[in-house]
Write a protein that holds these residues in place. Sequence first.
Motif, PDB file in Angstrom:
ATOM      1  N   ALA A 430       0.834  -1.167   0.001  1.00  0.00           N
ATOM      2  CA  ALA A 430       0.018   0.072  -0.006  1.00  0.00           C
ATOM      3  C   ALA A 430       0.928   1.294  -0.089  1.00  0.00           C
ATOM      4  CB  ALA A 430      -0.932   0.001   1.216  1.00  0.00           C
ATOM      5  N   ALA A 431       1.860   1.165   0.798  1.00  0.00           N
ATOM      6  CA  ALA A 431       2.992   2.349   0.800  1.00  0.00           C
ATOM      7  C   ALA A 431       3.447   2.616  -0.568  1.00  0.00           C
ATOM      8  CB  ALA A 431       3.859   2.232   1.859  1.00  0.00           C
ATOM      9  N   HIS A 432       3.978   1.425  -1.292  1.00  0.00           N
ATOM     10  CA  HIS A 432       4.585   1.735  -2.471  1.00  0.00           C
ATOM     11  C   HIS A 432       3.509   2.306  -3.490  1.00  0.00           C
ATOM     12  CE1 HIS A 432       8.349  -0.989  -2.021  1.00  0.00           C
ATOM     13  NE2 HIS A 432       8.161  -0.438  -0.977  1.00  0.00           N
ATOM     14  N   LYS A 457      10.190   7.905  -1.022  1.00  0.00           N
ATOM     15  CA  LYS A 457       9.598   6.569  -0.605  1.00  0.00           C
ATOM     16  C   LYS A 457       9.620   5.775  -1.884  1.00  0.00           C
ATOM     17  CE  LYS A 457       6.602   8.685   2.677  1.00  0.00           C
ATOM     18  NZ  LYS A 457       5.248   8.937   2.964  1.00  0.00           N
ATOM     19  N   LYS A 458       9.540   4.211  -1.846  1.00  0.00           N
ATOM     20  CA  LYS A 458       9.785   3.162  -2.694  1.00  0.00           C
ATOM     21  C   LYS A 458       8.544   2.998  -3.547  1.00  0.00           C
ATOM     22  CE  LYS A 458      14.107   3.282  -1.373  1.00  0.00           C
ATOM     23  NZ  LYS A 458      14.980   3.983  -1.783  1.00  0.00           N
ATOM     24  N   ILE A 459       8.583   2.123  -4.751  1.00  0.00           N
ATOM     25  CA  ILE A 459       7.509   2.047  -5.366  1.00  0.00           C
ATOM     26  C   ILE A 459       7.633   0.563  -6.233  1.00  0.00           C
ATOM     27  CG2 ILE A 459       6.731   4.566  -5.854  1.00  0.00           C
ATOM     28  CD1 ILE A 459       8.102   3.985  -8.947  1.00  0.00           C
ATOM     29  N   ASP A 460       8.908  -0.024  -5.803  1.00  0.00           N
ATOM     30  CA  ASP A 460       9.222  -1.481  -6.444  1.00  0.00           C
ATOM     31  C   ASP A 460       8.063  -2.078  -6.492  1.00  0.00           C
ATOM     32  OD1 ASP A 460      12.446  -1.153  -6.578  1.00  0.00           O
ATOM     33  OD2 ASP A 460      11.647   0.083  -4.922  1.00  0.00           O
ATOM     34  N   LEU A 461       6.943  -2.380  -5.748  1.00  0.00           N
ATOM     35  CA  LEU A 461       5.982  -3.278  -5.419  1.00  0.00           C
ATOM     36  C   LEU A 461       5.021  -2.961  -6.623  1.00  0.00           C
ATOM     37  CD1 LEU A 461       5.588  -4.104  -1.607  1.00  0.00           C
ATOM     38  CD2 LEU A 461       6.457  -5.784  -3.501  1.00  0.00           C
TER      39      LEU A 461
END
Length: 489
Positions: A430-432, A457-461
């Motif tokens: 959810a954070a990604h 903040k990461k977006i890899d997922l």
Amino acid sequence: MKAGPKAAVDQSPLPFRPRSSIESDRFAAFCDKFVRVPKGTGARGKLHLREFQKGIAADVLDSGARTVGLMLPRGQGKTTLMAAIGLYAFFCWGDGANVVVFAVDERQAGLAFSAARRMVELSPELAARCQVFKDKLYLPATDSSFVVMPASPAAAEGLDYVLAIVDEAGVVNRDLFEVVQLAQGKREKSVLVAIGTPGPNLDDQVLLSLREYAADHPDDSSLVFREFSAAGFEHHPVDCQHCWELANPALDDFLHRDALVALLPPKTREATFRRARLCQLATDTEGGFLPPGVWADLATDEPIPAGSDVVLALDGSFSDDTTALLLATVSAEPHFQTLAVWERPPGDDGYRVPVAEVEDTIRQACRDYAVAEIIADPFRWTRTLQALEAEKLPVVEFPHSPSRLTAATGDLYSAAVNGKLTHTGDRTLAAHVAAAVVTEDARGIRLAKRSRSRTAKKIDLVSCAVMAHSRATWRATKKKRRRSVSFAN
């Protein structure tokens, strides 16, 4: 159709003797006598020009301007109209009436040419006098040509044309446009038409530069600019019918209102809809991937059962970024579950992704689930993918080319806003999703972080989800095939 320069053609003049001396009236008569609609609403019927199309034709043919700028939303038939004007010049403007078509790439330029070619095919009189090639029409009687040109400034050097059409001028390369523009002057009569919808980069694009110049220099007769837009009404809601009718002269004619309704936000981003359908210069071309609340509403808190048919997506890094593994059930409406995430600990500049641990996690997932595909962009992870493939695991490469990512990102977005996927409610996933934004340029849309900072903040997922959704839904359309899985000792 005629197949080459040696094919016999009718050398006699067209049976066309319009009485009017006004060029745009002669063009209307040409369309009525020879031109058929190449596709879409009214296909194969006569091309009856609407009033707004007659106004555009007058700008191009009667104004005496060397450059004509035309800004319209999508769906107004501008490609068909430009093809018809091009054919008129090609057949009726005498010796050496060369027509050239440029766009952001050769494929896009080919759309106008394909429309013109189809118009020739549907007219016995035009077809009898014209030779048709893959990317060129040739008229032996006047040594005239209608040609698709490569989207290269070098290819545009030395042009000699009576009409140049620059399609999609909102995204075309400025260097290319200027070379085409500077080629004028060799003919007493020649015109360059720049037509399109505003592109995503509002700071530097040919179409808006012409618009700005025309507004600042209304007395310069060498440039004519016409637009159909709802500019000035950006404060109206995106579904304002007044704005729709103001910007779309073809609405309820050959542009169908229900098609616009089907594209309303959140199915598309508001800024994109306003720009493409209303020609409003919305500056917010970079925003959150999903509207607020959409992702949370898709959570079910249910894990994927062991043994389920799944695809496994890997988005890998080397040191600075995150490495992620995501599962998705093979289904028309996939269910997502985070498998594992590796992140660089704060302050640890010597961190390296534990590649062996990532590989072992993938192997274990293949024991726990019926993994149909292991999906990844091979960049920097070629050795891992080769090793897994050597163990007869189902590796599928997913290169992150612009065309592939644009289609896959759009599909994931559409599925999410229409409730066609679910997920386990994992907080990291959810954070990604929340951290991802969509950027857009001439090559299409793609996901990106909100900033380039190492601490962003990461977006890899989410990148995994784009790949997994694309392959899981594709797999769902194919018959299941049994396979054996072996593992290295």
